[in-house]
Design a protein around this motif. Structure first.
Motif, mmCIF file in Angstrom:
data_model
loop_
_atom_site.group_PDB
_atom_site.id
_atom_site.type_symbol
_atom_site.label_atom_id
_atom_site.label_comp_id
_atom_site.label_asym_id
_atom_site.label_seq_id
_atom_site.Cartn_x
_atom_site.Cartn_y
_atom_site.Cartn_z
ATOM 1 N N THR A 99 32.463 38.413 49.490
ATOM 2 C CA THR A 99 31.139 38.994 49.256
ATOM 3 C C THR A 99 30.950 39.367 47.794
ATOM 4 O O THR A 99 29.889 39.099 47.204
ATOM 5 C CB THR A 99 30.934 40.242 50.144
ATOM 6 O OG1 THR A 99 31.208 39.911 51.501
ATOM 7 C CG2 THR A 99 29.510 40.753 50.024
ATOM 8 N N ALA A 100 31.963 39.993 47.196
ATOM 9 C CA ALA A 100 31.868 40.365 45.775
ATOM 10 C C ALA A 100 31.702 39.127 44.906
ATOM 11 O O ALA A 100 30.899 39.120 43.955
ATOM 12 C CB ALA A 100 33.118 41.145 45.362
ATOM 13 N N ALA A 101 32.434 38.061 45.215
ATOM 14 C CA ALA A 101 32.334 36.829 44.426
ATOM 15 C C ALA A 101 30.944 36.209 44.569
ATOM 16 O O ALA A 101 30.323 35.818 43.569
ATOM 17 C CB ALA A 101 33.411 35.841 44.878
ATOM 18 N N ALA A 102 30.441 36.122 45.806
ATOM 19 C CA ALA A 102 29.131 35.499 46.027
ATOM 20 C C ALA A 102 28.011 36.284 45.341
ATOM 21 O O ALA A 102 27.149 35.706 44.662
ATOM 22 C CB ALA A 102 28.866 35.397 47.532
ATOM 23 N N ILE A 103 28.027 37.612 45.494
ATOM 24 C CA ILE A 103 26.979 38.433 44.872
ATOM 25 C C ILE A 103 27.138 38.439 43.356
ATOM 26 O O ILE A 103 26.148 38.392 42.605
ATOM 27 C CB ILE A 103 27.017 39.866 45.432
ATOM 28 C CG1 ILE A 103 26.665 39.855 46.929
ATOM 29 C CG2 ILE A 103 26.045 40.772 44.679
ATOM 30 C CD1 ILE A 103 26.791 41.202 47.611
ATOM 31 N N GLY A 104 28.385 38.496 42.877
ATOM 32 C CA GLY A 104 28.626 38.472 41.437
ATOM 33 C C GLY A 104 28.113 37.198 40.791
ATOM 34 O O GLY A 104 27.472 37.235 39.723
ATOM 35 N N GLY A 121 28.650 42.886 42.061
ATOM 36 C CA GLY A 121 29.245 42.194 43.206
ATOM 37 C C GLY A 121 30.171 43.096 43.997
ATOM 38 O O GLY A 121 30.106 43.153 45.230
ATOM 39 N N GLY A 122 31.029 43.832 43.289
ATOM 40 C CA GLY A 122 31.949 44.743 43.966
ATOM 41 C C GLY A 122 31.228 45.871 44.673
ATOM 42 O O GLY A 122 31.566 46.228 45.819
ATOM 43 N N ALA A 123 30.210 46.449 44.010
ATOM 44 C CA ALA A 123 29.496 47.586 44.599
ATOM 45 C C ALA A 123 28.752 47.184 45.869
ATOM 46 O O ALA A 123 28.761 47.910 46.871
ATOM 47 C CB ALA A 123 28.522 48.177 43.579
ATOM 48 N N LEU A 124 28.102 46.020 45.852
ATOM 49 C CA LEU A 124 27.309 45.602 47.004
ATOM 50 C C LEU A 124 28.157 44.977 48.104
ATOM 51 O O LEU A 124 27.656 44.722 49.212
ATOM 52 C CB LEU A 124 26.214 44.617 46.566
ATOM 53 C CG LEU A 124 25.164 45.180 45.600
ATOM 54 C CD1 LEU A 124 24.080 44.152 45.330
ATOM 55 C CD2 LEU A 124 24.543 46.466 46.138
ATOM 56 N N ALA A 125 29.422 44.720 47.831
ATOM 57 C CA ALA A 125 30.312 44.214 48.889
ATOM 58 C C ALA A 125 30.621 45.297 49.915
ATOM 59 O O ALA A 125 30.958 44.994 51.066
ATOM 60 C CB ALA A 125 31.613 43.691 48.271
ATOM 61 N N PHE A 126 30.508 46.571 49.512
ATOM 62 C CA PHE A 126 30.806 47.672 50.427
ATOM 63 C C PHE A 126 29.665 47.860 51.427
ATOM 64 O O PHE A 126 28.497 47.631 51.112
ATOM 65 C CB PHE A 126 31.020 48.973 49.661
ATOM 66 C CG PHE A 126 32.139 48.912 48.671
ATOM 67 C CD1 PHE A 126 33.340 48.301 48.996
ATOM 68 C CD2 PHE A 126 32.000 49.454 47.401
ATOM 69 C CE1 PHE A 126 34.376 48.237 48.094
ATOM 70 C CE2 PHE A 126 33.031 49.396 46.487
ATOM 71 C CZ PHE A 126 34.225 48.785 46.836
ATOM 72 N N SER A 127 30.023 48.309 52.620
ATOM 73 C CA SER A 127 29.039 48.667 53.641
ATOM 74 C C SER A 127 29.044 50.184 53.802
ATOM 75 O O SER A 127 29.938 50.866 53.297
ATOM 76 C CB SER A 127 29.380 47.991 54.977
ATOM 77 O OG SER A 127 29.515 46.596 54.806
ATOM 78 N N SER A 128 28.053 50.703 54.509
ATOM 79 C CA SER A 128 27.929 52.157 54.653
ATOM 80 C C SER A 128 28.778 52.659 55.814
ATOM 81 O O SER A 128 28.414 52.497 56.980
ATOM 82 C CB SER A 128 26.472 52.555 54.873
ATOM 83 O OG SER A 128 26.378 53.933 55.134
ATOM 84 N N LEU A 159 39.684 51.349 50.800
ATOM 85 C CA LEU A 159 40.843 51.096 49.939
ATOM 86 C C LEU A 159 40.428 50.349 48.668
ATOM 87 O O LEU A 159 40.962 50.592 47.587
ATOM 88 C CB LEU A 159 41.891 50.274 50.693
ATOM 89 C CG LEU A 159 42.626 50.983 51.840
ATOM 90 C CD1 LEU A 159 43.428 49.976 52.651
ATOM 91 C CD2 LEU A 159 43.542 52.065 51.302
ATOM 92 N N ALA A 160 39.468 49.433 48.794
ATOM 93 C CA ALA A 160 39.049 48.615 47.660
ATOM 94 C C ALA A 160 38.255 49.402 46.627
ATOM 95 O O ALA A 160 38.067 48.929 45.498
ATOM 96 C CB ALA A 160 38.224 47.431 48.159
ATOM 97 N N VAL A 161 37.780 50.594 46.993
ATOM 98 C CA VAL A 161 37.054 51.420 46.024
ATOM 99 C C VAL A 161 37.946 51.775 44.835
ATOM 100 O O VAL A 161 37.491 51.850 43.686
ATOM 101 C CB VAL A 161 36.533 52.714 46.698
ATOM 102 C CG1 VAL A 161 35.976 53.680 45.663
ATOM 103 C CG2 VAL A 161 35.465 52.374 47.722
ATOM 104 N N VAL A 162 39.245 51.973 45.104
ATOM 105 C CA VAL A 162 40.176 52.431 44.063
ATOM 106 C C VAL A 162 40.216 51.475 42.876
ATOM 107 O O VAL A 162 39.955 51.874 41.734
ATOM 108 C CB VAL A 162 41.590 52.646 44.645
ATOM 109 C CG1 VAL A 162 42.544 53.124 43.571
ATOM 110 C CG2 VAL A 162 41.539 53.628 45.796
ATOM 111 N N PRO A 163 40.541 50.183 43.062
ATOM 112 C CA PRO A 163 40.585 49.291 41.904
ATOM 113 C C PRO A 163 39.228 49.108 41.234
ATOM 114 O O PRO A 163 39.154 48.933 40.011
ATOM 115 C CB PRO A 163 41.116 47.963 42.477
ATOM 116 C CG PRO A 163 40.911 48.048 43.941
ATOM 117 C CD PRO A 163 41.016 49.494 44.283
ATOM 118 N N LEU A 164 38.129 49.169 42.010
ATOM 119 C CA LEU A 164 36.814 48.983 41.396
ATOM 120 C C LEU A 164 36.471 50.145 40.462
ATOM 121 O O LEU A 164 35.958 49.931 39.347
ATOM 122 C CB LEU A 164 35.749 48.836 42.479
ATOM 123 C CG LEU A 164 34.351 48.456 41.965
ATOM 124 C CD1 LEU A 164 34.381 47.117 41.243
ATOM 125 C CD2 LEU A 164 33.357 48.409 43.115
#
Length: 573
Positions: A99-104, A121-128, A159-164
């Motif tokens: 998702t991050a790659a496609a949106i990016g 891309g990274g921010a919009l890959a997350f869901s609520s 978990l993915a929030v950390v590296p972003l």
């Protein structure tokens, strides 16, 4: 004495909005999430009328997500979490990266530079997490297969929030230290998780035993609050989200005897604070700005919802999920998430992202979250339509020549026991269940079990309900069991329907729905125990049976009478 009357007025306005709007929306059968969002819009700075300082609900709102994740952790013991690891680190990883790659790539194509496109891309890959779990909890679907898969993906997103977040200052400055910074962040996260699990095993559980022995409800509640906030603070200190720490804290207690009391204690805090979270989302909706950019925001919101749904659906199918569950997961996780607000605001502050672009994307995320309840209803309807049309077709041919069989609705422990006894006496059966994994496992053993919902007419016809000699309903969810009994009775008026009840209240509802015979589990278990005790004491078998029959009449009483008792067997010998 309270000197800051402005603060008190803000609190009163927030509470008043919740008191007025939530019951009104629920009376109109509109999800409570939308009531809180509407309250936030009314009290926000972008509409006329009273304005609440967003700093107050903003601080408290984060705790709403924290308590929600703690409650989810309580429902996921480690044994279940281990079973979900393929979806957490398989599907979750694929979803975030793809998702991050496609949106990016899309963002870069439309004019953003590479750094901004990467962050968007990274921010919009997350869901609520908050919105999705609220919908699942309200419907009692957190333990359904698609609910567990959705939770697994949300866990990996946390978990993915950390590296972003680690990337942000590096992209704004010198990116030469990027690999080292990411490695340090991941190592700190792993160390924190391992430390929390060890702390729970050797410290938290013994402490809970000590506190519970004091028999002081207020101290027990204080211990719950301390655990949630302390573990959340620990994960926040190492760069991870407080919500992830709260989830881990819930896991620590999921396998203990204190789980249900803990859940009851935090329920009021969770509900109210989560409501404040949705109010803050509503306050962030800049309606005049959204009106000026309506065409762009609506187009981007539609693209986000549709694009993420399609991508997630494809990934779910690749991960072995059935079509109906893949539809549910794809649509349910299609919105933007609360962490997008954090990432986008920091990106704007570090001048990685233009301020107007940041406001546009924030509006898209907020609007997509507001649409989640409606999207959830759509997902449910599409999945049910698929199951009615194609789920039944999948086994109609296989069961077309079966007659004089017993239809079993629900193939859990009780259903499997009934099936084994029927098979031992040479009586054919057809079983229905909604757990795709269980169905696949049992069909590998050659058993006549099929994926299907026993409340739907098409599924019942495909299972040959009109040719059956009896139906046994063993579904564990009371509301679903009652609907199944009603559906079977509607399509087979004279078919004997035997079902189980958790208690006498459900006994009455099942009889009213059309069950021919209902077995209350708690009463029958106690009678069997009493019978064994009497026989062990030397009481003659005929006296024991007579006593048990008398007690059954006393317990069941008038509930045993009903129109369904007149049902007669149809077919069979």
């Amino acid at each position: 004495m309270i000197h800051d009357t402005g603060l008190l007025m803000d609190v009163l306005l927030l509470l008043m909005a919740a008191i007025l709007l939530v019951p009104l929306f629920q009376a109109l059968r509109i999800p409570a999430v939308l009531a809180y969002l509407a309250a936030g819009v009314v009290l926000g700075p972008h509409t006329p009328g009273p304005v609440v300082d967003p700093a107050l609900p903003g601080v408290l709102a984060e705790f709403g997500v924290v308590f929600l994740l703690f409650a989810v952790g309580l429902e996921l013991p480690l044994s279940r979490l281990r079973a979900m690891r393929r979806f957490i680190f398989g599907l979750g990883l694929l979803q975030v990266v793809a998702t991050a790659a496609a949106i990016g790539v899309a963002a870069y194509t439309f004019g953003l530079d590479s750094n901004a496109a990467l962050i968007v891309g990274g921010a919009l890959a997350f869901s609520s997490t908050a919105t999705v779990l609220k919908v699942l909890v309200e419907r009692g679907e957190t333990v359904a297969r698609f609910g567990r898969v959705s939770v697994a993906v949300l866990i990996f997103q946390d978990l993915a929030v950390v590296p972003l977040l680690t990337l942000l200052p590096l992209l704004a400055g010198d990116a030469a230290n990027l690999p080292q910074a990411l490695a340090i962040a991941i190592a700190k996260g792993v160390a924190a998780i391992v430390g929390i699990m060890l702390l729970g095993r050797y410290v938290v559980r013994p402490v809970y035993g000590f506190v519970a022995s004091a028999n002081s409800p207020e101290v027990f509640t204080a211990t719950n609050l301390f655990l949630v906030l302390a573990v959340g603070l620990l994960t926040a200190q190492v760069g991870m989200s407080m919500a992830l720490g709260a989830f881990l804290a819930g896991l620590l207690l999921a396998d203990t005897a204190y789980r249900h009391q803990v859940e009851a204690d935090i329920e009021p805090f969770r509900g109210l604070l989560l409501g404040l979270f949705f109010m803050t989302v509503g306050m962030s909706l800049d309606l005049p700005f959204m009106a000026r950019k309506a065409e762009t925001i609506l187009a981007l919101t539609a693209a986000l919802l549709i694009g993420k749904s399609v991508l997630l659906f494809a990934l779910c199918r690749l991960s072995g999920l059935g079509t109906a569950n893949a539809l549910r997961v794809g649509l349910l996780l299609s919105q933007g998430g609360e962490f997008a607000f954090v990432v986008l605001s920091r990106a704007v502050g570090l001048h990685i992202l233009d301020g107007e672009d940041g406001q546009t994307l924030t509006s898209v995320v907020a609007l997509s979250m507001a649409l989640t309840p409606a999207v959830g209803v759509l997902a449910h309807s599409l999945a049910e339509a698929w199951e009615r049309r194609w789920g039944a077709e999948a086994f109609r041919v296989e069961t077309s020549d079966v007659k004089g069989h017993v239809l079993i609705a629900g193939y859990g422990r009780v259903g499997r026991t009934v099936a084994r006894i029927l098979a031992r006496h040479g009586i054919p059966y057809v079983a229905l269940d909604l757990d795709a994994h269980r169905v696949a496992a049992m069909r590998d053993g050659g058993r006549p079990i099929y994926y299907g919902d026993a409340t739907h007419a098409g599924v019942l016809r495909a299972a040959g309900v009109e040719r059956a000699r009896a139906a046994v309903v063993t579904v564990n969810r009371p509301a679903l069991a009652e609907k199944a009994v009603e559906a079977i009775r509607r399509h087979a008026p004279h078919l004997p329907i035997i079902t189980r009840a958790h208690d006498l209240a459900q006994f009455g509802r099942l009889k009213h729905a059309g069950a021919s015979a209902v077995v209350p589990e708690t009463i029958e278990a106690s009678l069997q125990l009493a019978g064994l005790a009497l026989r062990s004491a030397g009481v003659p078998a005929d006296l024991v049976d007579g006593s048990l029959d008398e007690l059954r009449k006393d317990n069941y009483g008038a509930l045993a009478e009903g129109p369904a008792d007149k049902a007669r067997p149809a077919g069979g010998d």
